[in-house]
Design a protein around this motif. Structure first.
Motif, mmCIF file in Angstrom:
data_model
loop_
_atom_site.group_PDB
_atom_site.id
_atom_site.type_symbol
_atom_site.label_atom_id
_atom_site.label_comp_id
_atom_site.label_asym_id
_atom_site.label_seq_id
_atom_site.Cartn_x
_atom_site.Cartn_y
_atom_site.Cartn_z
ATOM 1 N N PRO A 206 0.836 -1.215 0.000
ATOM 2 C CA PRO A 206 0.000 0.000 0.000
ATOM 3 C C PRO A 206 0.863 1.253 0.000
ATOM 4 O O PRO A 206 1.983 1.251 0.517
ATOM 5 N N THR A 207 0.351 2.312 -0.595
ATOM 6 C CA THR A 207 1.075 3.571 -0.579
ATOM 7 C C THR A 207 0.842 4.293 0.742
ATOM 8 O O THR A 207 0.188 3.765 1.656
ATOM 9 N N TYR A 233 -6.522 3.225 7.815
ATOM 10 C CA TYR A 233 -5.404 2.628 7.082
ATOM 11 C C TYR A 233 -4.855 1.417 7.827
ATOM 12 O O TYR A 233 -4.721 0.320 7.268
ATOM 13 N N TRP A 237 -5.617 -2.676 6.672
ATOM 14 C CA TRP A 237 -4.479 -3.485 6.225
ATOM 15 C C TRP A 237 -4.110 -4.549 7.254
ATOM 16 O O TRP A 237 -3.746 -5.673 6.896
ATOM 17 N N PRO A 261 4.849 -1.772 3.199
ATOM 18 C CA PRO A 261 4.210 -0.459 3.055
ATOM 19 C C PRO A 261 5.193 0.574 2.501
ATOM 20 O O PRO A 261 6.408 0.414 2.606
ATOM 21 N N THR A 301 -2.194 -3.786 -4.165
ATOM 22 C CA THR A 301 -1.861 -2.429 -3.773
ATOM 23 C C THR A 301 -3.134 -1.603 -3.719
ATOM 24 O O THR A 301 -4.234 -2.119 -3.936
ATOM 25 N N ASP A 302 -2.982 -0.320 -3.399
ATOM 26 C CA ASP A 302 -4.138 0.566 -3.385
ATOM 27 C C ASP A 302 -4.001 1.611 -4.494
ATOM 28 O O ASP A 302 -4.565 1.478 -5.561
ATOM 29 N N SER A 304 -0.730 2.978 -5.140
ATOM 30 C CA SER A 304 0.707 3.135 -5.289
ATOM 31 C C SER A 304 1.141 3.124 -6.748
ATOM 32 O O SER A 304 0.691 2.309 -7.552
ATOM 33 N N TYR A 319 -6.383 -4.085 -7.008
ATOM 34 C CA TYR A 319 -6.388 -2.856 -6.215
ATOM 35 C C TYR A 319 -7.364 -2.996 -5.058
ATOM 36 O O TYR A 319 -8.499 -3.444 -5.247
ATOM 37 N N GLN A 321 -9.000 -0.508 -2.520
ATOM 38 C CA GLN A 321 -9.199 0.913 -2.219
ATOM 39 C C GLN A 321 -10.422 1.094 -1.330
ATOM 40 O O GLN A 321 -11.515 1.412 -1.798
#
Length: 399
Positions: A206-207, A233, A237, A261, A301-302, A304, A319, A321
């Protein structure tokens, strides 16, 4: 990022001290500029030699050793060993960095803030006090609308793009002079052609969340910031890492996860836990992000930008999100790229969505799906090992 009030809230006492260091460095910098008139200064994040700055520096030292160039990095960083034998390396953020920054004919970085002090250098560059040439190598392919990278906020002479649609969006939206924005490919893409795939390895990356990593008064309007573990967040996660459904899938298909992360969120790494030893919580000091991207067979990922590196390698992803509305308000407004319409994998908003889609891919050996493969090929018409070469030539000929 953010308004004027938020910018002032981020000013630190070290920024004030940097102003004095800048003034003290001017005489030596003037002498160095006369002695070395074509000096290139290259860097990225202060602790890193693994991104586009490193790849360009390595290329120049190998292919064009006649070019006078220096790399700036924190010498206490674990990445220092990568560059110390390539050529001249200086301490990031210190007096010497200021001397070289002021003397350099060309300042080159993968980070907008890749300077001895971002606040002082912003004033020098944006208000035209420093007369040099500046190239932005980028940290990743841009998909969002980022006003803090508009020409009015950077005055950069060269803005490198890694994808064709990204180039068209930035060229038409960010206000740069004609020719300043160029589609050259990111230098690190040269390293994404040869890799040894671990067919059972999934990367979860994740970003960051700006309002969590660098809290300001705006953060309170988004969520309670008194405890990181109460943030959405962390909870979402960590819920994934402790999901019994996910643990069962990993066991059933004999797979493993690397949870890595964004570096701006690594400060909170100790808060995360896992339900199975098939999940590794990866510290940036021990794991190289590009090596993880190259070796992993699948990505979760979300938002990123590393998803673009994964897509460049034509590898599958999804993704997750869960906080899109909050992310858009608190960090990046949406740009030309819609994850639902243009994404390179399924778009998920719940943990159940993630597990269901992941199982479908697992059952097929983590193979890619045609619809997403076609999008990847169209997004990256430049697909070769000449990214460093194009960047070098563009910087050399920079107007």
């Amino acid at each position: 990022m953010g308004g004027l009030k938020e910018k002032f809230e981020r000013v630190k006492w070290t920024d004030i001290l940097a102003g004095f260091t800048f003034l003290a460095a001017i005489p030596q910098a003037m002498a160095l500029r006369r002695k070395r008139p074509d000096l290139w200064l290259i860097c990225e994040d202060c602790n890193e030699a693994r991104d586009n700055g490193y790849w360009l520096y390595k290329y120049i030292r190998t292919a064009h050793p006649e070019q006078d160039c220096v790399y700036a990095i924190n010498k206490a960083s674990p990445d220092y060993d990568r560059v110390k034998n390539l050529g001249e390396v200086i301490q990031y953020g210190g007096y010497q960095h200021w001397v070289y920054y002021l003397a350099a004919h060309k300042n080159i970085s993968s980070q907008k803030g890749g300077k001895p002090n971002a606040a002082v250098c912003y004033v020098l560059e944006v208000y035209g006090l420093l007369k040099n040439k500046r190239a932005f190598l980028q940290h990743g392919v841009i998909v969002n609308d980022l006003p803090w990278l508009y020409y009015s906020a950077t005055k950069m002479n060269l803005f490198v793009c890694g994808a064709k649609r990204e180039y068209e969006f930035i060229r038409d939206t960010f206000g740069y002079p004609e020719g300043a924005v160029q589609y050259l490919g990111l230098t690190r893409f040269d390293g994404l052609h040869d890799f040894e795939l671990k067919k059972k390895q999934i990367l979860v990356m994740p970003t960051w969340r700006e309002w969590i990593a660098t809290p300001t008064s705006k953060s309170k309007t988004l969520e309670d910031m008194s405890d990181f573990t109460t943030t959405e967040y962390f909870q979402r996660w960590n819920e994934l890492l402790n999901s019994r459904h996910l643990a069962d899938l990993l066991e059933k298909y004999d797979m493993e996860i690397m949870f890595y992360p964004h570096r701006n969120m690594q400060q909170y790494l100790q808060n995360f836990s896992t339900a199975t030893d098939r999940i590794t919580i990866a510290d940036w000091k021990q794991y190289d992000v590009q090596e993880l991207l190259k070796s992993s067979a699948f990505l979760i990922t979300d938002y990123s930008s590393i998803s673009m590196d994964f897509a460049y390698m034509r590898k599958p992803m999804l993704y997750y999100q869960f906080d899109e509305e909050k992310f858009r308000r608190g960090q990046y407004p949406e740009g030309y790229f819609s994850y639902k319409r243009d994404g390179f994998g399924p778009f998920c908003v719940t943990l159940d969505d993630v597990c269901e889609n992941l199982e479908r891919f697992m059952a097929n050996g983590l193979a890619g799906e045609a619809v997403y493969s076609q999008r990847e090929e169209a997004f990256f018409p430049l697909y070769d090992r000449d990214n460093c070469k194009r960047n070098y030539l563009a910087i050399k000929n920079m107007k």
